[in-house]
Write a protein that holds these residues in place. Structure first.
Motif, short mmCIF file in Angstrom:
data_model
loop_
_atom_site.label_atom_id
_atom_site.label_comp_id
_atom_site.label_asym_id
_atom_site.label_seq_id
_atom_site.Cartn_x
_atom_site.Cartn_y
_atom_site.Cartn_z
N MET A 1 36.40 83.99 77.25
CA MET A 1 37.20 83.51 78.36
C MET A 1 36.45 82.41 79.11
SD MET A 1 40.08 85.18 78.33
CE MET A 1 40.83 84.92 79.91
N VAL A 2 37.21 81.57 79.75
CA VAL A 2 36.66 80.48 80.55
C VAL A 2 37.27 80.57 81.94
CG1 VAL A 2 36.36 78.00 80.78
CG2 VAL A 2 36.47 79.03 78.50
N SER A 3 36.43 80.65 82.95
CA SER A 3 36.88 80.65 84.33
C SER A 3 36.98 79.20 84.79
CB SER A 3 35.89 81.43 85.20
OG SER A 3 36.30 81.42 86.53
N ASP A 26 56.14 75.09 79.31
CA ASP A 26 57.01 76.24 79.06
C ASP A 26 56.79 77.26 80.16
OD1 ASP A 26 58.15 78.60 78.17
OD2 ASP A 26 57.35 78.44 76.15
N PRO A 27 57.85 77.72 80.83
CA PRO A 27 57.69 78.68 81.93
C PRO A 27 57.01 79.98 81.49
CG PRO A 27 60.03 78.17 81.57
CD PRO A 27 59.24 77.36 80.59
N GLN A 28 57.03 80.27 80.21
CA GLN A 28 56.39 81.48 79.71
C GLN A 28 54.88 81.30 79.53
OE1 GLN A 28 58.12 84.33 79.44
NE2 GLN A 28 59.79 83.12 80.27
N ARG A 29 54.41 80.07 79.65
CA ARG A 29 52.98 79.81 79.46
C ARG A 29 52.21 80.36 80.65
NH1 ARG A 29 50.99 76.22 75.71
NH2 ARG A 29 48.75 76.28 75.77
N THR A 30 51.45 81.37 80.42
CA THR A 30 50.74 82.09 81.47
C THR A 30 49.82 81.20 82.29
OG1 THR A 30 50.79 84.06 80.10
CG2 THR A 30 49.21 84.04 81.90
N ILE A 54 41.08 81.31 81.42
CA ILE A 54 41.79 80.80 80.24
C ILE A 54 41.01 81.22 79.00
CG2 ILE A 54 42.48 78.70 79.02
CD1 ILE A 54 42.71 77.29 81.66
N ARG A 55 41.72 81.60 77.96
CA ARG A 55 41.06 81.85 76.67
C ARG A 55 40.47 80.53 76.18
NH1 ARG A 55 42.62 86.40 73.34
NH2 ARG A 55 43.77 87.84 74.65
N LEU A 91 33.98 74.77 85.12
CA LEU A 91 34.38 75.73 84.11
C LEU A 91 33.18 76.58 83.73
CD1 LEU A 91 36.27 73.13 83.79
CD2 LEU A 91 36.93 74.20 81.65
N SER A 92 33.36 77.89 83.69
CA SER A 92 32.32 78.81 83.26
C SER A 92 32.78 79.51 82.00
CB SER A 92 32.03 79.86 84.35
OG SER A 92 31.51 79.24 85.49
N HIS A 93 32.15 79.18 80.90
CA HIS A 93 32.50 79.71 79.58
C HIS A 93 31.62 80.91 79.27
CE1 HIS A 93 33.01 79.84 75.24
NE2 HIS A 93 34.03 78.99 75.37
N ASP A 94 32.21 81.97 78.75
CA ASP A 94 31.46 83.18 78.41
C ASP A 94 30.27 82.90 77.50
OD1 ASP A 94 33.15 84.75 79.88
OD2 ASP A 94 34.21 85.62 78.17
N VAL A 95 30.44 81.97 76.58
CA VAL A 95 29.40 81.70 75.57
C VAL A 95 28.64 80.41 75.87
CG1 VAL A 95 28.99 81.25 73.12
CG2 VAL A 95 30.70 82.94 73.81
N ASP A 96 29.37 79.34 76.20
CA ASP A 96 28.77 78.02 76.34
C ASP A 96 28.22 77.71 77.73
OD1 ASP A 96 29.45 77.56 73.70
OD2 ASP A 96 31.34 76.58 74.21
#
Length: 122
Positions: A1-3, A26-30, A54-55, A91-96
């Motif tokens: 995940m990325v914050s 798209d309105p369904q896009r979270t 965000i993933r 952006l804070s990435h879990d891995v990067d």
């Protein structure tokens, strides 16, 4: 995940275009639900904010939105300053780890944070 968290500064006409770009998703896009527009803008400037997780595989979506927004022209192109939308996103990435995305000069610049923002990288 990325914050992801950040802001854009723009004028009235540009804000309307930013809202159109966001609403065109798209309105369904979270992830598009992370955008916030204060109902009352004041003091000669307008602001749009984004905050959400965000993933990592969906970051291309967010990058494309920022690139679209960055290309919105200045409402008064003959002005003394470059008055296109501008902003900053961390952006804070879990891995990067942490990165800084700057919307400026009609483009998006992605790099490492210049300042001591690592306290946000949690």
């Amino acid at each position: 995940m990325v914050s992801v968290r950040g802001w854009l500064e723009c004028d009235d006409e540009q804000l309307a275009q930013i809202e159109e770009i966001v609403e065109a998703d798209d309105p369904q896009r979270t992830y598009s639900g992370g955008w916030a527009f204060p109902p009352r803008q004041y003091n000669n400037g307008n602001w749009a904010f984004y905050g959400g997780n965000i993933r990592a595989v969906s970051l291309d979506w967010f990058e494309e939105r920022l690139r679209q927004i960055a290309q919105i022209p200045a409402s008064y192109p003959d002005g003394e300053y470059d008055e296109r939308p501008r902003g900053l996103f961390l952006l804070s990435h879990d891995v990067d780890g942490m990165s800084e995305w700057r919307v400026c000069n009609g483009g998006l610049v992605i790099g490492l944070p210049d300042g001591d923002d690592h306290y946000l990288d949690a």
